[in-house]
Structures are given as C-alpha cells and as structure tokens.
Design a protein around this motif. Structure first.
Motif, PDB file in Angstrom:
ATOM      1  N   THR A 106     -32.990  11.408 -64.644  1.00  0.00           N
ATOM      2  CA  THR A 106     -32.102  12.438 -65.186  1.00  0.00           C
ATOM      3  C   THR A 106     -32.590  12.889 -66.560  1.00  0.00           C
ATOM      4  O   THR A 106     -32.582  14.088 -66.867  1.00  0.00           O
ATOM      5  CB  THR A 106     -30.654  11.916 -65.256  1.00  0.00           C
ATOM      6  N   GLY A 107     -33.039  11.965 -67.380  1.00  0.00           N
ATOM      7  CA  GLY A 107     -33.612  12.333 -68.678  1.00  0.00           C
ATOM      8  C   GLY A 107     -34.858  13.192 -68.509  1.00  0.00           C
ATOM      9  O   GLY A 107     -35.041  14.189 -69.222  1.00  0.00           O
ATOM     10  N   LEU A 108     -35.705  12.820 -67.575  1.00  0.00           N
ATOM     11  CA  LEU A 108     -36.900  13.606 -67.288  1.00  0.00           C
ATOM     12  C   LEU A 108     -36.512  15.005 -66.807  1.00  0.00           C
ATOM     13  O   LEU A 108     -37.103  16.010 -67.221  1.00  0.00           O
ATOM     14  CB  LEU A 108     -37.769  12.896 -66.247  1.00  0.00           C
ATOM     15  N   ALA A 109     -35.513  15.081 -65.948  1.00  0.00           N
ATOM     16  CA  ALA A 109     -35.049  16.376 -65.432  1.00  0.00           C
ATOM     17  C   ALA A 109     -34.578  17.275 -66.565  1.00  0.00           C
ATOM     18  O   ALA A 109     -34.874  18.478 -66.570  1.00  0.00           O
ATOM     19  CB  ALA A 109     -33.928  16.179 -64.410  1.00  0.00           C
ATOM     20  N   LEU A 110     -33.877  16.726 -67.534  1.00  0.00           N
ATOM     21  CA  LEU A 110     -33.409  17.545 -68.658  1.00  0.00           C
ATOM     22  C   LEU A 110     -34.583  18.121 -69.447  1.00  0.00           C
ATOM     23  O   LEU A 110     -34.559  19.284 -69.842  1.00  0.00           O
ATOM     24  CB  LEU A 110     -32.490  16.729 -69.565  1.00  0.00           C
ATOM     25  N   GLY A 111     -35.611  17.325 -69.661  1.00  0.00           N
ATOM     26  CA  GLY A 111     -36.797  17.829 -70.347  1.00  0.00           C
ATOM     27  C   GLY A 111     -37.495  18.917 -69.541  1.00  0.00           C
ATOM     28  O   GLY A 111     -37.923  19.939 -70.090  1.00  0.00           O
ATOM     29  N   LEU A 115     -38.193  22.977 -70.440  1.00  0.00           N
ATOM     30  CA  LEU A 115     -39.515  23.584 -70.284  1.00  0.00           C
ATOM     31  C   LEU A 115     -39.463  24.771 -69.310  1.00  0.00           C
ATOM     32  O   LEU A 115     -40.044  25.831 -69.577  1.00  0.00           O
ATOM     33  CB  LEU A 115     -40.505  22.529 -69.797  1.00  0.00           C
ATOM     34  N   LEU A 116     -38.745  24.610 -68.216  1.00  0.00           N
ATOM     35  CA  LEU A 116     -38.621  25.677 -67.231  1.00  0.00           C
ATOM     36  C   LEU A 116     -37.924  26.900 -67.814  1.00  0.00           C
ATOM     37  O   LEU A 116     -38.374  28.036 -67.629  1.00  0.00           O
ATOM     38  CB  LEU A 116     -37.866  25.165 -66.002  1.00  0.00           C
ATOM     39  N   LEU A 117     -36.840  26.684 -68.538  1.00  0.00           N
ATOM     40  CA  LEU A 117     -36.124  27.807 -69.145  1.00  0.00           C
ATOM     41  C   LEU A 117     -37.009  28.545 -70.147  1.00  0.00           C
ATOM     42  O   LEU A 117     -37.019  29.781 -70.186  1.00  0.00           O
ATOM     43  CB  LEU A 117     -34.842  27.323 -69.819  1.00  0.00           C
ATOM     44  N   ALA A 118     -37.751  27.795 -70.942  1.00  0.00           N
ATOM     45  CA  ALA A 118     -38.652  28.422 -71.915  1.00  0.00           C
ATOM     46  C   ALA A 118     -39.744  29.216 -71.198  1.00  0.00           C
ATOM     47  O   ALA A 118     -40.091  30.323 -71.614  1.00  0.00           O
ATOM     48  CB  ALA A 118     -39.274  27.367 -72.827  1.00  0.00           C
ATOM     49  N   GLY A 119     -40.273  28.660 -70.119  1.00  0.00           N
ATOM     50  CA  GLY A 119     -41.308  29.360 -69.360  1.00  0.00           C
ATOM     51  C   GLY A 119     -40.798  30.635 -68.719  1.00  0.00           C
ATOM     52  O   GLY A 119     -41.492  31.654 -68.697  1.00  0.00           O
ATOM     53  N   GLY A 138     -40.328  32.478 -76.039  1.00  0.00           N
ATOM     54  CA  GLY A 138     -40.468  31.249 -75.256  1.00  0.00           C
ATOM     55  C   GLY A 138     -40.445  30.009 -76.134  1.00  0.00           C
ATOM     56  O   GLY A 138     -39.821  29.007 -75.796  1.00  0.00           O
ATOM     57  N   GLY A 139     -41.130  30.100 -77.279  1.00  0.00           N
ATOM     58  CA  GLY A 139     -41.130  28.976 -78.216  1.00  0.00           C
ATOM     59  C   GLY A 139     -39.743  28.677 -78.758  1.00  0.00           C
ATOM     60  O   GLY A 139     -39.333  27.512 -78.863  1.00  0.00           O
ATOM     61  N   MET A 140     -39.009  29.727 -79.095  1.00  0.00           N
ATOM     62  CA  MET A 140     -37.641  29.546 -79.600  1.00  0.00           C
ATOM     63  C   MET A 140     -36.725  28.981 -78.514  1.00  0.00           C
ATOM     64  O   MET A 140     -35.895  28.116 -78.787  1.00  0.00           O
ATOM     65  CB  MET A 140     -37.080  30.869 -80.132  1.00  0.00           C
ATOM     66  N   THR A 141     -36.909  29.458 -77.294  1.00  0.00           N
ATOM     67  CA  THR A 141     -36.111  28.938 -76.178  1.00  0.00           C
ATOM     68  C   THR A 141     -36.397  27.459 -75.964  1.00  0.00           C
ATOM     69  O   THR A 141     -35.478  26.661 -75.759  1.00  0.00           O
ATOM     70  CB  THR A 141     -36.398  29.736 -74.893  1.00  0.00           C
ATOM     71  N   LEU A 142     -37.670  27.075 -76.037  1.00  0.00           N
ATOM     72  CA  LEU A 142     -38.028  25.667 -75.885  1.00  0.00           C
ATOM     73  C   LEU A 142     -37.437  24.837 -77.017  1.00  0.00           C
ATOM     74  O   LEU A 142     -36.865  23.764 -76.783  1.00  0.00           O
ATOM     75  CB  LEU A 142     -39.549  25.498 -75.836  1.00  0.00           C
ATOM     76  N   LEU A 143     -37.557  25.323 -78.237  1.00  0.00           N
ATOM     77  CA  LEU A 143     -37.004  24.608 -79.385  1.00  0.00           C
ATOM     78  C   LEU A 143     -35.491  24.417 -79.239  1.00  0.00           C
ATOM     79  O   LEU A 143     -34.975  23.312 -79.423  1.00  0.00           O
ATOM     80  CB  LEU A 143     -37.330  25.349 -80.688  1.00  0.00           C
ATOM     81  N   ILE A 144     -34.792  25.494 -78.898  1.00  0.00           N
ATOM     82  CA  ILE A 144     -33.339  25.408 -78.729  1.00  0.00           C
ATOM     83  C   ILE A 144     -32.994  24.452 -77.591  1.00  0.00           C
ATOM     84  O   ILE A 144     -32.087  23.618 -77.713  1.00  0.00           O
ATOM     85  CB  ILE A 144     -32.739  26.811 -78.500  1.00  0.00           C
ATOM     86  N   GLY A 145     -33.733  24.551 -76.488  1.00  0.00           N
ATOM     87  CA  GLY A 145     -33.490  23.652 -75.362  1.00  0.00           C
ATOM     88  C   GLY A 145     -33.692  22.193 -75.735  1.00  0.00           C
ATOM     89  O   GLY A 145     -32.889  21.334 -75.375  1.00  0.00           O
ATOM     90  N   LEU A 149     -30.781  19.552 -75.567  1.00  0.00           N
ATOM     91  CA  LEU A 149     -30.888  18.566 -74.490  1.00  0.00           C
ATOM     92  C   LEU A 149     -31.452  17.223 -74.921  1.00  0.00           C
ATOM     93  O   LEU A 149     -31.305  16.232 -74.203  1.00  0.00           O
ATOM     94  CB  LEU A 149     -31.736  19.140 -73.348  1.00  0.00           C
ATOM     95  N   VAL A 150     -32.116  17.191 -76.088  1.00  0.00           N
ATOM     96  CA  VAL A 150     -32.701  15.933 -76.556  1.00  0.00           C
ATOM     97  C   VAL A 150     -32.178  15.568 -77.949  1.00  0.00           C
ATOM     98  O   VAL A 150     -31.672  14.474 -78.165  1.00  0.00           O
ATOM     99  CB  VAL A 150     -34.248  16.005 -76.572  1.00  0.00           C
ATOM    100  N   GLY A 151     -32.312  16.487 -78.897  1.00  0.00           N
ATOM    101  CA  GLY A 151     -31.967  16.192 -80.281  1.00  0.00           C
ATOM    102  C   GLY A 151     -30.510  15.832 -80.496  1.00  0.00           C
ATOM    103  O   GLY A 151     -30.194  14.773 -81.065  1.00  0.00           O
ATOM    104  N   ILE A 152     -29.614  16.692 -80.069  1.00  0.00           N
ATOM    105  CA  ILE A 152     -28.186  16.428 -80.279  1.00  0.00           C
ATOM    106  C   ILE A 152     -27.735  15.172 -79.538  1.00  0.00           C
ATOM    107  O   ILE A 152     -27.035  14.335 -80.129  1.00  0.00           O
ATOM    108  CB  ILE A 152     -27.343  17.667 -79.912  1.00  0.00           C
ATOM    109  N   PRO A 153     -28.123  14.980 -78.267  1.00  0.00           N
ATOM    110  CA  PRO A 153     -27.728  13.722 -77.617  1.00  0.00           C
ATOM    111  C   PRO A 153     -28.226  12.473 -78.359  1.00  0.00           C
ATOM    112  O   PRO A 153     -27.509  11.476 -78.451  1.00  0.00           O
ATOM    113  CB  PRO A 153     -28.358  13.821 -76.226  1.00  0.00           C
ATOM    114  N   ARG A 154     -29.431  12.535 -78.918  1.00  0.00           N
ATOM    115  CA  ARG A 154     -29.937  11.377 -79.685  1.00  0.00           C
ATOM    116  C   ARG A 154     -29.131  11.170 -80.956  1.00  0.00           C
ATOM    117  O   ARG A 154     -28.859  10.033 -81.348  1.00  0.00           O
ATOM    118  CB  ARG A 154     -31.413  11.558 -80.007  1.00  0.00           C
ATOM    119  N   MET A 155     -28.752  12.263 -81.619  1.00  0.00           N
ATOM    120  CA  MET A 155     -27.928  12.144 -82.828  1.00  0.00           C
ATOM    121  C   MET A 155     -26.575  11.527 -82.491  1.00  0.00           C
ATOM    122  O   MET A 155     -26.090  10.647 -83.214  1.00  0.00           O
ATOM    123  CB  MET A 155     -27.736  13.515 -83.488  1.00  0.00           C
ATOM    124  N   VAL A 156     -25.979  11.964 -81.405  1.00  0.00           N
ATOM    125  CA  VAL A 156     -24.693  11.405 -80.986  1.00  0.00           C
ATOM    126  C   VAL A 156     -24.849   9.916 -80.679  1.00  0.00           C
ATOM    127  O   VAL A 156     -24.010   9.095 -81.073  1.00  0.00           O
ATOM    128  CB  VAL A 156     -24.132  12.176 -79.771  1.00  0.00           C
TER     129      VAL A 156
END
Length: 164
Positions: A106-111, A115-119, A138-145, A149-156
């Motif tokens: 599931t973690g891999l799927a989120l990553g 990537l898919l959304l940015a692409g 695309g870069g901004m979409t990847l960064l936001i994603g 999907l990764v940064g905020i969950p890790r902060m929480v």
C-alpha cells in the motif's frame, strides 16, 4: 490466541489475531479508495489512443504515454497485490504476515500514484501548452503528491510517536 498485542502506542486490549484482523480491515478500506482511483486513471489512459487527436502526438509524447500506461498497469497490480496475497494465504494462520506485506504494498502504491499523477499532468500540459511548462507542472504535481502522500503522513506519525 490469548496473547495480547498491547504496546506503548496502543491501549486496546486485543489479541494478536484481533489486531491483525482490525489492521487488515483498515488496509482494505484504504485500498478500496485507491484502487478505484487508479483503475479510473488506467481506464482513461487506455482510451486515449482511440481519440482523434492522439495521432498528432510527437514521438516523445507517444513514448511518454506508453510509459504512463505501463506505470498505470503496474500501479493497478500493486494495489491489487494485497488481495492476491490474502487469497494465497487465506486461512493459513498468517494474517500478521499478510498485514505486513499489504502495508508495504500500500505504501508503494501511494508512491506510484504520486508518480503517475505527475506523469499524466506532464503529458497533458505538454500537449496543451509546451514541454517547458509541462516540466514545471509535472514537477510541481510530483512535489505536491509526495508532500500529501509521504511527507504529511510521516509528520503525523512523528507527532504521534512524540505524544506517547
């Protein structure tokens, strides 16, 4: 099983089997949401070659599209893999192992979704505006994603660890 699964982070009184069942149920709810979105994205990509304007894509865009299609199918496979693991090990007494594997997938799927959304954003902006603007979009979409999907969950998670 009468062993309890209590630790510092959780005050529930449940057996290891009960915890595995609860965790599995939680993961399945998460996967229901992501599977639907990923499958819709894949379906959208599959229909593109049948649109009249698709023939106007340059070689780079066509190859980018094929890469996105492969990434979409990979992402669908990864989001479905916990179900396949569960099917393979069903009633085998391995629920905690199934939950751990599903958690990783599931973690891999989120990553992969980020990537898919940015692409996809890159391809659409490339076709509509320009490759340079697409690179930024695309870069901004990847960064936001990745933040969502990764940064905020890790902060929480860090905050939850610090508060216990």
């Amino acid at each position: 099983m009468t062993e309890t699964a209590n630790d510092n982070k959780d005050t529930r009184s449940e057996t290891l089997d009960e915890r595995a069942d609860r965790n599995w149920s939680d993961l399945m709810q998460e996967l229901r949401v992501s599977q639907t979105g990923v499958q819709l994205l894949a379906a959208f990509l599959v229909t593109l070659p049948f649109q009249a304007r698709f023939a106007q894509l340059d070689t780079f865009q066509q190859r980018w599209y094929l890469g996105l299609l492969a990434l979409a199918f990979l992402t669908v496979g990864v989001t479905l893999s916990p179900v396949a693991i569960h099917r393979h090990l069903f009633q085998g007494g391995a629920k905690p192992d199934v939950v751990r594997a599903a958690h990783v997938m599931t973690g891999l799927a989120l990553g992969l979704i980020a990537l898919l959304l940015a692409g996809i954003a890159f391809l659409v902006v490339d076709v509509v505006v320009s490759r340079e603007v697409a690179a930024v979009g695309g870069g901004m979409t990847l960064l936001i994603g990745l933040v969502l999907l990764v940064g905020i969950p890790r902060m929480v998670a860090q905050n939850a660890d610090q508060s216990t």
